[in-house]
Design a protein around this motif. Sequence first.
Motif, PDB file in Angstrom:
ATOM      1  N   ASP A   1       0.737  -1.327   0.150  1.00 32.03           N
ATOM      2  CA  ASP A   1      -0.016   0.020   0.289  1.00 32.03           C
ATOM      3  C   ASP A   1       0.949   1.228  -0.088  1.00 32.03           C
ATOM      4  O   ASP A   1       0.534   2.178  -0.703  1.00 32.03           O
ATOM      5  CB  ASP A   1      -0.951  -0.048   1.031  1.00 32.03           C
ATOM      6  N   ALA A   2       2.001   1.358   0.695  1.00 33.10           N
ATOM      7  CA  ALA A   2       2.776   2.154   0.919  1.00 33.10           C
ATOM      8  C   ALA A   2       3.672   2.474  -0.527  1.00 33.10           C
ATOM      9  O   ALA A   2       3.698   3.480  -1.204  1.00 33.10           O
ATOM     10  CB  ALA A   2       4.238   2.296   1.751  1.00 33.10           C
ATOM     11  N   LYS A   3       3.873   1.426  -1.350  1.00 35.75           N
ATOM     12  CA  LYS A   3       4.410   1.441  -2.637  1.00 35.75           C
ATOM     13  C   LYS A   3       3.432   1.816  -3.436  1.00 35.75           C
ATOM     14  O   LYS A   3       3.977   2.929  -4.528  1.00 35.75           O
ATOM     15  CB  LYS A   3       4.823   0.033  -3.000  1.00 35.75           C
ATOM     16  N   ASN A   4       2.437   1.678  -3.254  1.00 33.17           N
ATOM     17  CA  ASN A   4       1.091   2.139  -4.513  1.00 33.17           C
ATOM     18  C   ASN A   4       1.184   3.615  -3.989  1.00 33.17           C
ATOM     19  O   ASN A   4       0.975   4.346  -5.348  1.00 33.17           O
ATOM     20  CB  ASN A   4      -0.260   1.486  -4.282  1.00 33.17           C
ATOM     21  N   LEU A   5       1.022   4.095  -3.132  1.00 32.21           N
ATOM     22  CA  LEU A   5       0.786   5.557  -2.709  1.00 32.21           C
ATOM     23  C   LEU A   5       2.207   6.129  -3.421  1.00 32.21           C
ATOM     24  O   LEU A   5       2.021   7.216  -4.110  1.00 32.21           O
ATOM     25  CB  LEU A   5       0.997   5.671  -1.174  1.00 32.21           C
ATOM     26  N   TYR A   6       3.482   5.926  -3.300  1.00 28.89           N
ATOM     27  CA  TYR A   6       4.590   6.318  -3.791  1.00 28.89           C
ATOM     28  C   TYR A   6       4.432   6.459  -5.507  1.00 28.89           C
ATOM     29  O   TYR A   6       4.548   7.451  -5.960  1.00 28.89           O
ATOM     30  CB  TYR A   6       5.769   5.623  -3.420  1.00 28.89           C
TER      31      TYR A   6
END
Length: 330
Positions: free
Chosen positions: A319-324
């Motif tokens: 989820d953090a990767k998708n946000l980035y």
Amino acid sequence: MSRPATGALIAIGILFASALQTGAADAAPQPAPSSSPSRLASFWTPERMRSATPLDLLPVKPGALSKAAVRSGAEHLVKPTKAAAPAALPGLPGLTGLGGLKGVLPQAGGPWTGGGAHVKTTGRVFFTYQGRQASCSGDAVTSANKSTVLTAGHCVKLKGAWHTNWVFVPGYHDGQAPYGKWAASKTLSTPQWTASEDINYDVGAAVVAPLDGKKLTDVVGGQGLAFNSGYNKQMYAFGFPAAAPYDGSKLIYCSGTTIKDPLLSKDHGLSCNMTGGSSGGPWFTSFNESTGTGLQSSVNSFGYQFLPNTMFGPYFGDDAKNLYTTAQSS
């Protein structure tokens, strides 16, 4: 919120989930500024920056958090980027290539007195929240748009409201902005934080507008990132705590081997006494003390009242990767 005498992090114990469902309608990324970048730069005077107060957050109640986050996915690493020359000021070395870990000596909290790339990429975040001027911390990261800042989710949105007048000040020192004040054109967060302010996903991002015709990471460089990199890591955490015993004027750091939160979340824990205002500051793995480069793997996020001098940061998973990915393509 009254801050405990222990001075644990701003979020000392975070969030009645049931009290924070009001953000569900704010699922889309939100425009951050209330006016033009030039006006925001003028608005954030040295006096306003010095007097900005850290956010107050609600305390956690056992069982109030959502079901512990599932952490899975393939490890993904992003290398740092160099600032375009000339970028460094005297005494602030320019960004160099990613180096190996020099060594992590445990540090529960103290001023960073050396140089390194991170003294340019790490900065204070200022914004208006509920009619008052507030502060957090953030970090410039490698990105396709050269304009992405990572911070905590509660540093872009809280109690259903997206913050306004949002600026990032890399290399901040006691009211000074040596690399400029970068106004956000967009702020965004993970779907879980956007919808219900779930502390397990307390990660935020901002896309900042160009300043004087230049883009952020061309001026200060950008740190690398690591997603799905596991637990029990040697890490450095940086931020600008503004609550006692700190005053927000200096870059403070903690270092050591992280633990996996044994209580209410599946996040990282680190021995650290940073206080309010440090939220959103970067956690680095593979951090090189000499060059100040590393891979950002979390952000300063929260603490428990019953576990003093321990800071927690969200696990950087998919989820953090998708946000980035969304932020850097904006």
